[in-house]
Design a protein around this motif. Sequence first.
Motif, short mmCIF file in Angstrom:
data_model
loop_
_atom_site.label_atom_id
_atom_site.label_comp_id
_atom_site.label_asym_id
_atom_site.label_seq_id
_atom_site.Cartn_x
_atom_site.Cartn_y
_atom_site.Cartn_z
N LEU A 41 63.31 7.47 49.09
CA LEU A 41 64.32 8.41 49.57
C LEU A 41 64.05 9.81 49.03
O LEU A 41 64.16 10.81 49.75
N SER A 42 63.69 9.88 47.75
CA SER A 42 63.39 11.18 47.15
C SER A 42 62.18 11.83 47.80
O SER A 42 62.17 13.04 48.07
N ASP A 43 61.14 11.02 48.06
CA ASP A 43 59.93 11.55 48.71
C ASP A 43 60.25 12.07 50.10
O ASP A 43 59.73 13.11 50.52
N ARG A 44 61.08 11.34 50.83
CA ARG A 44 61.45 11.76 52.18
C ARG A 44 62.21 13.08 52.16
O ARG A 44 61.96 13.98 52.96
N LEU A 45 63.14 13.20 51.21
CA LEU A 45 63.88 14.45 51.07
C LEU A 45 62.94 15.58 50.66
O LEU A 45 63.11 16.73 51.09
N GLY A 46 61.94 15.26 49.84
CA GLY A 46 60.95 16.26 49.46
C GLY A 46 60.15 16.74 50.66
O GLY A 46 59.84 17.94 50.77
N GLU A 47 59.80 15.82 51.55
CA GLU A 47 59.06 16.20 52.76
C GLU A 47 59.93 17.10 53.65
O GLU A 47 59.43 18.08 54.23
N ILE A 48 61.20 16.74 53.77
CA ILE A 48 62.11 17.57 54.57
C ILE A 48 62.22 18.96 53.96
O ILE A 48 62.18 19.98 54.68
N ARG A 49 62.32 19.03 52.64
CA ARG A 49 62.42 20.33 51.97
C ARG A 49 61.17 21.17 52.21
O ARG A 49 61.26 22.38 52.47
N ALA A 50 60.00 20.52 52.11
CA ALA A 50 58.76 21.25 52.35
C ALA A 50 58.72 21.80 53.78
O ALA A 50 58.27 22.93 54.02
N GLY A 51 59.20 20.99 54.74
CA GLY A 51 59.25 21.45 56.13
C GLY A 51 60.22 22.61 56.31
O GLY A 51 59.92 23.58 57.04
N VAL A 52 61.36 22.55 55.65
CA VAL A 52 62.35 23.64 55.75
C VAL A 52 61.78 24.92 55.15
O VAL A 52 61.92 26.00 55.74
N GLU A 53 61.14 24.81 53.99
CA GLU A 53 60.57 26.00 53.35
C GLU A 53 59.50 26.62 54.25
O GLU A 53 59.41 27.85 54.38
N GLY A 54 58.69 25.77 54.89
CA GLY A 54 57.66 26.28 55.80
C GLY A 54 58.26 26.99 57.00
O GLY A 54 57.77 28.05 57.42
N GLN A 55 59.34 26.43 57.55
CA GLN A 55 60.00 27.08 58.69
C GLN A 55 60.67 28.40 58.29
O GLN A 55 60.68 29.35 59.07
#
Length: 545
Positions: A41-55
Amino acid sequence: TPALQDFFGGIEEVAANPASVPARQSMLSTAESLVSRLHNLSDRLGEIRAGVEGQIKETVSQISTYAKNIAEVNNKITIAQQAGSAQPANDLLDTRDQLVKELNQLVRVSTSTDTDGSMSVFIGTGQPLVIGTTPTRLEALPSIADQSRLAVNILTQNGGAITIPESLLGGGKLGGLLNMRATALDSTQNQLGLLAVGISTAFNAQHKLGQDLNGNLGTDFFTIPSVSVQRYTNATTTTPDVQYADISKLAGEDYRLTFTDTVGGYALTRVSDGRSVSAADVGLSITPAATSWVGDSFLIQPTRHAAANLDVSISDTRMIAAGAPIAAAATASNLGTGSITAPVVSSTASIAGGAFGTSSAPLKLTYAGGSLSGFPATLPVTYTLLNGNPVTLAAPVVSVPYQSGMSIAVGGVSFSISGALKDQDSFTLGPNAGGVSDSRNAVALGQLQTSKLMLSANGQPSATLQSVYSQLVSSVGNKAREVQVNRDAQESLVGQAYEAQQSLAGVNLDEEAANLIRYQQAYQASSKVMTIASKLFDEVLALGR
């Protein structure tokens, strides 16, 4: 979550059969599964955060490009109007309108048109993006408080950067990304970490009150995650030491610590609303540096990365502390009907220090003349008579009055004695030599599933571990539904605004087609009139000949 339920199911198996190696191995396996679930769950949230930061980075770059293009079109419009042309530069005006329309999809835009024909563009709550022919350069740069988090900055002429507060950048794609990161992503990671901290801290505390199959006191079952403390990029003071003090007071929030003097004095504020708080009130223990610089700040994130850093500390099934480290019994030669309950352990310090003797020579409490004696000379004793209030006696305690059903607490061990005692009746209280089949601590570990340990309200914990996770799931679901409803409402408003705009400035193809047919029929009718008139004229001429 099934992983949490399975974990406590594994504990129940050990409680039912503490000597069973397969049951102990199952408990370790379910613990590993729980940790793995939290990691995923933490890794998935980390991936979402990385995508948000990129956007965010990409969107800010696009906004800056639009600002430059609008400024260039403004310049061309100004030049065209200064040339004295009677006709406005319609093509340039249309181009600028289209640019502003596309920009408005990225961030909320407001505009004003100057007398020279140029348009000033403002974003968010009124931050200037284009003033006449001068664009503002924007760039997403790492935040001074958190290097993993991008902040929107205005680039100045001298190469400096001024951070724009997120609260001033609403609307559009950028506003949505910033809001999603602040209100949904941050809180979700914090709440997931709160669950990890609650499980590890509460379970470890109880596990260390038990005894394993080797006869040793329990150790940490989980690796307790540490509190994340990040210095602001301009801070030079030594990082303060921050530890968990009371997990029931943790709330899944982030805090900003700012030093207010040169000797370690500080102010603590909650990041979400800027409210001042004390470390004790939010479940933390803070030890600042002895020497500090006024104004230096640190970002404290007690639970942000806890789920990712949680691990199982033991791998040997024999190290599971299912038994209690101390046992009590009535002496076989007693003449009365007295009995003593199984001791409940709240601290092992005195046990480890030998205050209760050894398994072969345990502490002995003896009844005589209506009182109990034999307590450790260095420890205070607290006793509670039936329907009475606790009474604490300072060490050394010679004796305490006896009443059937009374409870006694000494050295972190509590128990009750009841029955009719005879003089010289005694009870032993010492290290547990037969802990292989003892499951008292496993039972206590299993009770953590239904114990209220988290989210203190009015000074008392108000939520179980399961309810903390349920609240997290509910919060995410409600937020997702809220976003869907808001999206549908905004799409409806956009549609209405577009229709209103098109009714004034747009072209209705059906209406234009009908007009074209009408004009064509009028032309044909006029042509017919001219043809008849020509024939009549020819006939008149013919009569004259």
